[in-house]
Design a protein around this motif. Sequence first.
Motif, PDB file in Angstrom:
ATOM      1  N   ASN A 194       0.825  -1.210   0.000  1.00  0.00           N
ATOM      2  CA  ASN A 194       0.000   0.000   0.000  1.00  0.00           C
ATOM      3  C   ASN A 194       0.865   1.268   0.000  1.00  0.00           C
ATOM      4  O   ASN A 194       0.676   2.183   0.802  1.00  0.00           O
ATOM      5  CB  ASN A 194      -0.947  -0.001   1.209  1.00  0.00           C
ATOM      6  CG  ASN A 194      -2.039   1.056   1.077  1.00  0.00           C
ATOM      7  OD1 ASN A 194      -2.403   1.457  -0.034  1.00  0.00           O
ATOM      8  ND2 ASN A 194      -2.548   1.540   2.212  1.00  0.00           N
ATOM      9  N   GLN A 195       1.839   1.290  -0.923  1.00  0.00           N
ATOM     10  CA  GLN A 195       2.730   2.431  -1.065  1.00  0.00           C
ATOM     11  C   GLN A 195       2.555   3.061  -2.451  1.00  0.00           C
ATOM     12  O   GLN A 195       1.810   2.540  -3.288  1.00  0.00           O
ATOM     13  CB  GLN A 195       4.193   1.997  -0.865  1.00  0.00           C
ATOM     14  CG  GLN A 195       4.506   1.496   0.541  1.00  0.00           C
ATOM     15  CD  GLN A 195       4.350   2.577   1.591  1.00  0.00           C
ATOM     16  OE1 GLN A 195       4.771   3.715   1.393  1.00  0.00           O
ATOM     17  NE2 GLN A 195       3.740   2.231   2.726  1.00  0.00           N
ATOM     18  N   SER A 196       3.253   4.149  -2.684  1.00  0.00           N
ATOM     19  CA  SER A 196       3.127   4.845  -3.980  1.00  0.00           C
ATOM     20  C   SER A 196       4.518   5.176  -4.529  1.00  0.00           C
ATOM     21  O   SER A 196       4.734   6.267  -5.035  1.00  0.00           O
ATOM     22  CB  SER A 196       2.298   6.116  -3.819  1.00  0.00           C
ATOM     23  OG  SER A 196       2.882   6.967  -2.822  1.00  0.00           O
ATOM     24  N   PHE A 197       5.456   4.232  -4.399  1.00  0.00           N
ATOM     25  CA  PHE A 197       6.797   4.459  -4.940  1.00  0.00           C
ATOM     26  C   PHE A 197       6.764   4.475  -6.466  1.00  0.00           C
ATOM     27  O   PHE A 197       5.909   3.834  -7.098  1.00  0.00           O
ATOM     28  CB  PHE A 197       7.767   3.364  -4.488  1.00  0.00           C
ATOM     29  CG  PHE A 197       8.029   3.355  -3.012  1.00  0.00           C
ATOM     30  CD1 PHE A 197       8.255   4.539  -2.317  1.00  0.00           C
ATOM     31  CD2 PHE A 197       8.064   2.168  -2.303  1.00  0.00           C
ATOM     32  CE1 PHE A 197       8.504   4.522  -0.956  1.00  0.00           C
ATOM     33  CE2 PHE A 197       8.299   2.150  -0.944  1.00  0.00           C
ATOM     34  CZ  PHE A 197       8.525   3.333  -0.263  1.00  0.00           C
ATOM     35  N   SER A 198       7.707   5.212  -7.044  1.00  0.00           N
ATOM     36  CA  SER A 198       7.881   5.207  -8.500  1.00  0.00           C
ATOM     37  C   SER A 198       9.373   5.210  -8.797  1.00  0.00           C
ATOM     38  O   SER A 198      10.186   5.614  -7.963  1.00  0.00           O
ATOM     39  CB  SER A 198       7.196   6.414  -9.135  1.00  0.00           C
ATOM     40  OG  SER A 198       7.754   7.619  -8.632  1.00  0.00           O
ATOM     41  N   LEU A 199       9.699   4.773  -9.999  1.00  0.00           N
ATOM     42  CA  LEU A 199      11.089   4.703 -10.411  1.00  0.00           C
ATOM     43  C   LEU A 199      11.398   5.820 -11.408  1.00  0.00           C
ATOM     44  O   LEU A 199      10.564   6.164 -12.251  1.00  0.00           O
ATOM     45  CB  LEU A 199      11.391   3.357 -11.086  1.00  0.00           C
ATOM     46  CG  LEU A 199      11.640   2.143 -10.201  1.00  0.00           C
ATOM     47  CD1 LEU A 199      11.907   0.931 -11.064  1.00  0.00           C
ATOM     48  CD2 LEU A 199      12.810   2.377  -9.267  1.00  0.00           C
TER      49      LEU A 199
END
Length: 440
Positions: free
Chosen positions: A355-360
Amino acid sequence: MVDSLGSKSILDTLKQRLGITAQLERRLHSQSDAAVYRVWQRKFVWIRTGLALKLAIVSYSTFLILGLLLPFNFGQLLIPWQGMAGVTLLSLILMAIVHRTRLGRRFPSLIFLATSWSITLIEQVWATLNGFALQGLFAWTLVFLVQATIVPVRWPLHVIAQGGVLAYYCLVNLGLGLTLTEAKPLLDVGTGLYLFWFCTIATLTVFRYEQLQQAQFRTRRQLEAAYSRLEVEKAQSERLLLNILPATVAQKLKQETTTIAESFPEVTVLFADIVGFTQLSVTLPPTQLVGWLNQIFSAFDQLAENLQLEKIKTIGDAYMVVGGLPIARPDHAEAVAEMALGMQQVVRAFNAEHNQSFSLRIGMNTGPVVAGVIGIKKFIYDLWGDTVNIASRMESQGLADCIQVTEATFQRLHDRYQFRKRGTITVKGRGEMTTYLLIG
């Protein structure tokens, strides 16, 4: 004070238990060695008894032939000497047959005793049946000597073999009142002393030889164990080295003492960074932070292995990988593109799980590089060149959740992948550059 004493008591208990454990391990190891030695010893007795049997059959055959050619004069006998010798030879042949069976392999000690007594006791029984005592010093000493030299283990067997013959000779003949001659006793002092020392020396020789064999066996086992541990440690070192360096580079490092450096005319370099992870690290517990990063990077490592790419290093939450080295390949750009798209899928799956919103933020560039090993401690396989610097700029000046590539990479991939032209951006140290975003 109470805590200190309590800690000391616990420490002493732990030391005691560790000491007991170590003692038990040594005892078990010793028992294991003893069991292995017994197996080896049984096999040794079996092999050497087979050799003794062959020697006995051949040598006894010569005496039998001699007895047929030059008959021995024992007077009027119930059973002729040649008949007794034939029974002895048949007994030896029977033992040779049984020796080759499963029973013989399982109980070689019984074959040993039967072989010994076939020569020494059958003639004693023959003499008893004919009513006289036969002092077979020649046969006895010859058999005891052969046993001590050809089968020099299990000294109690030698005592039993010798004692059985002498006990029969003395007790049975004495009980039946049989003598050598009317004037000569069964066993005079000189003959008795001779047999005592002959048997003692033969048995002592076997005993000492067996001690040496046991010591040699233990030493050999220790050496084998040491070599096994060395091989395990070597394999572990090899795995650790291959985790740090490519296999071909690791092999060169083991063989060469000079600096390892190579030029590659064209490779594709990828840099990736997890957007916002550094800021999040301030609020996350250290174990959770490292656990999450390990989960993501482990998945990246698996991708790189599947695509046969070379992971170069990680710095914080940044990841660097390259295609086309140390072994050149024509599809390096395509493989790195698949890596970039796969990395995005890994992060999306991670976000859904936690339930995270990491992006690369990913950057790619294609061109020549120099690669090599630097340092003497904690050495690393690294890349240098303008290609690497520009790939790094593609990442740092890229967009979140996007894969930014240079014109060189675009030209290699545009007919097989979808791109969107980002336009011209100012790249530090290079000025204006046209870049593209890899879509899929």
